[in-house]
Design an enzyme around this catalytic site. Structure first.
Site, mmCIF file in Angstrom:
data_model
loop_
_atom_site.group_PDB
_atom_site.id
_atom_site.type_symbol
_atom_site.label_atom_id
_atom_site.label_comp_id
_atom_site.label_asym_id
_atom_site.label_seq_id
_atom_site.Cartn_x
_atom_site.Cartn_y
_atom_site.Cartn_z
ATOM 1 N N ASP A 144 5.186 -3.936 -9.806
ATOM 2 C CA ASP A 144 5.363 -3.912 -8.338
ATOM 3 C C ASP A 144 4.849 -5.127 -7.613
ATOM 4 O OD1 ASP A 144 5.408 -3.373 -5.616
ATOM 5 O OD2 ASP A 144 4.164 -1.588 -5.691
ATOM 6 N N MET A 192 -2.133 1.700 -9.525
ATOM 7 C CA MET A 192 -2.260 0.495 -8.680
ATOM 8 C C MET A 192 -2.449 0.431 -7.162
ATOM 9 S SD MET A 192 1.447 -1.286 -8.781
ATOM 10 C CE MET A 192 1.629 -1.097 -10.565
ATOM 11 N N LYS A 193 -1.879 1.513 -6.553
ATOM 12 C CA LYS A 193 -1.719 1.665 -5.043
ATOM 13 C C LYS A 193 -3.130 2.309 -4.466
ATOM 14 C CE LYS A 193 3.128 1.604 -4.604
ATOM 15 N NZ LYS A 193 3.191 0.150 -3.964
ATOM 16 N N THR A 194 -4.158 2.459 -5.478
ATOM 17 C CA THR A 194 -5.393 3.161 -5.162
ATOM 18 C C THR A 194 -6.477 2.041 -4.755
ATOM 19 O OG1 THR A 194 -4.997 5.075 -6.448
ATOM 20 C CG2 THR A 194 -7.067 4.851 -5.698
#
Length: 361
Positions: free
Chosen positions: A164, A113-115
């Site tokens: 998150d 998800m942080k990409t």
């Protein structure tokens, strides 16, 4: 081909260089024809897959096996933007069902998800699923209208935020969907959604930011509210923020939200002075049994750590905006921050100097 050994232990799948169905592709090493000073030592699986990817790109092939190859690379390195771009072009070239691709990407989006590339790919897919003519794209089953597609995607994003709740890329993508589709029925559910997140974590700065986006920024601009309705919304947000501040006085997110929408709506800060003062005192005031509770200005909870730095700065800012003799009170508050309550920052000295300079004739 089975990937389980005789003793039932999992075996690694064969490398592309070991597969007969890939013998027609000539792999191209990353450092072909060069002698790098500090080469990157990739693991064999990644090196093998990317060597064959470069071979595929050279031939220009776009096929189902290219989708398999790019998926494998992406699962090993979700930031490989060339693999993402070539995958997207291949999906369109072979008319692969885009709704199936979107569902395939669900697990990848949660895991990575942080990409940024993960969300950019979803955005490309959703743009086509929402905006393109049905005759120009392929899906596994007939799609409903754009609202249904967007609603399903917002529900998926909510699941990602459960993992998150403060991921920047996820929130940016949610805001893009709302703005891109721009349907009143989508916007209608956003405020309750944010309410639930702030109820779970009042310090969720991302949720506060999204609330501003929904109420005052893009969502507010499209509402078509009358002046009376805008005044009602403003009062609702003032009351809401006061209540949240009373629960967690040192939560800078709520104070920043308050400051932000007061300036955005060009609302005077002076009406909040009475509310802010109790938060600048050393301890919460003890209430007598017969004291009348001021519901418009909720006091800090008994467990609050006071004075609150954000409240001191807010009150000082309110005073300096009044001007005149009130500027002296602002300077006193900023001095207390500089000398006692927030000594690590030199910012307060700058504010004092600025206030005194502007006050001078």
């Amino acid at each position: 081909m089975s990937h389980v050994s005789g003793d039932n232990t999992p075996m690694k799948p064969p490398l592309y260089c070991e597969r007969e169905d890939w013998t027609d592709i000539v792999p191209i090493p990353q450092y072909d024809g060069v002698n790098p000073i500090a080469p990157i030592f990739y693991n064999p699986e990644y090196k093998d897959a990317t060597d064959y990817f470069r071979g595929i790109v050279k031939t220009g092939e776009m096929s189902q096996r290219v989708l398999e190859l790019t998926e494998k690379i992406i699962r090993m390195n979700a930031a490989h933007y060339s693999a993402w771009q070539y995958r997207y072009r291949t999906l369109l070239a072979i008319k692969a069902p885009l709704d199936v691709e979107l569902r395939l990407m669900d697990a990848i989006a949660i895991h990575f998800m942080k990409t940024y590339q993960v969300w950019h790919h979803r955005r490309l897919l959703l743009t086509l699923l929402i905006s393109a003519s049905p005759s120009t794209i392929t899906t596994s089953k007939p799609l409903h209208d754009a609202l249904d597609v967007a609603t399903n995607e917002l529900e998926f994003i909510a699941k990602v935020l459960d993992e998150d709740s403060k991921n920047y890329h996820t929130w940016s993508y949610r805001e893009w969907i709302l703005a891109h589709v721009d349907d009143a029925r989508l916007w209608l559910g956003e405020l309750p959604f944010v309410d639930d997140l702030l109820e779970a974590d009042v310090r969720n700065n991302s949720a506060w930011h999204h609330r501003f986006f929904v109420v005052f920024s893009r969502g507010g601009r499209r509402s078509g509210a009358t002046p009376a309705e805008e005044a009602e919304v403003l009062q609702r947000e003032i009351s809401f923020t006061k209540d949240k501040i009373s629960l967690a006085p040192n939560n800078s997110s709520a104070w920043n939200y308050l400051r932000g929408f007061l300036d955005h709506t060009r609302t005077s800060w002076s009406g909040l002075i009475d509310f802010a003062i109790p938060y600048t005192q050393p301890q919460p005031a003890t209430r007598s049994p017969d004291e009348v509770v001021d519901l418009d200005n909720p006091k800090p909870i008994a467990e609050a750590v006071l004075p609150c730095v954000a409240a001191l700065d807010f009150l000082a800012e309110a005073y300096v905006r009044e001007g005149g003799e009130a500027t002296r009170e602002a300077v006193k508050l900023w001095k207390s921050l500089a000398d006692e309550h927030d000594t690590i920052r030199k910012y307060w000295e700058y504010r004092i100097k600025e206030a005194l300079t502007n006050k001078s004739p």
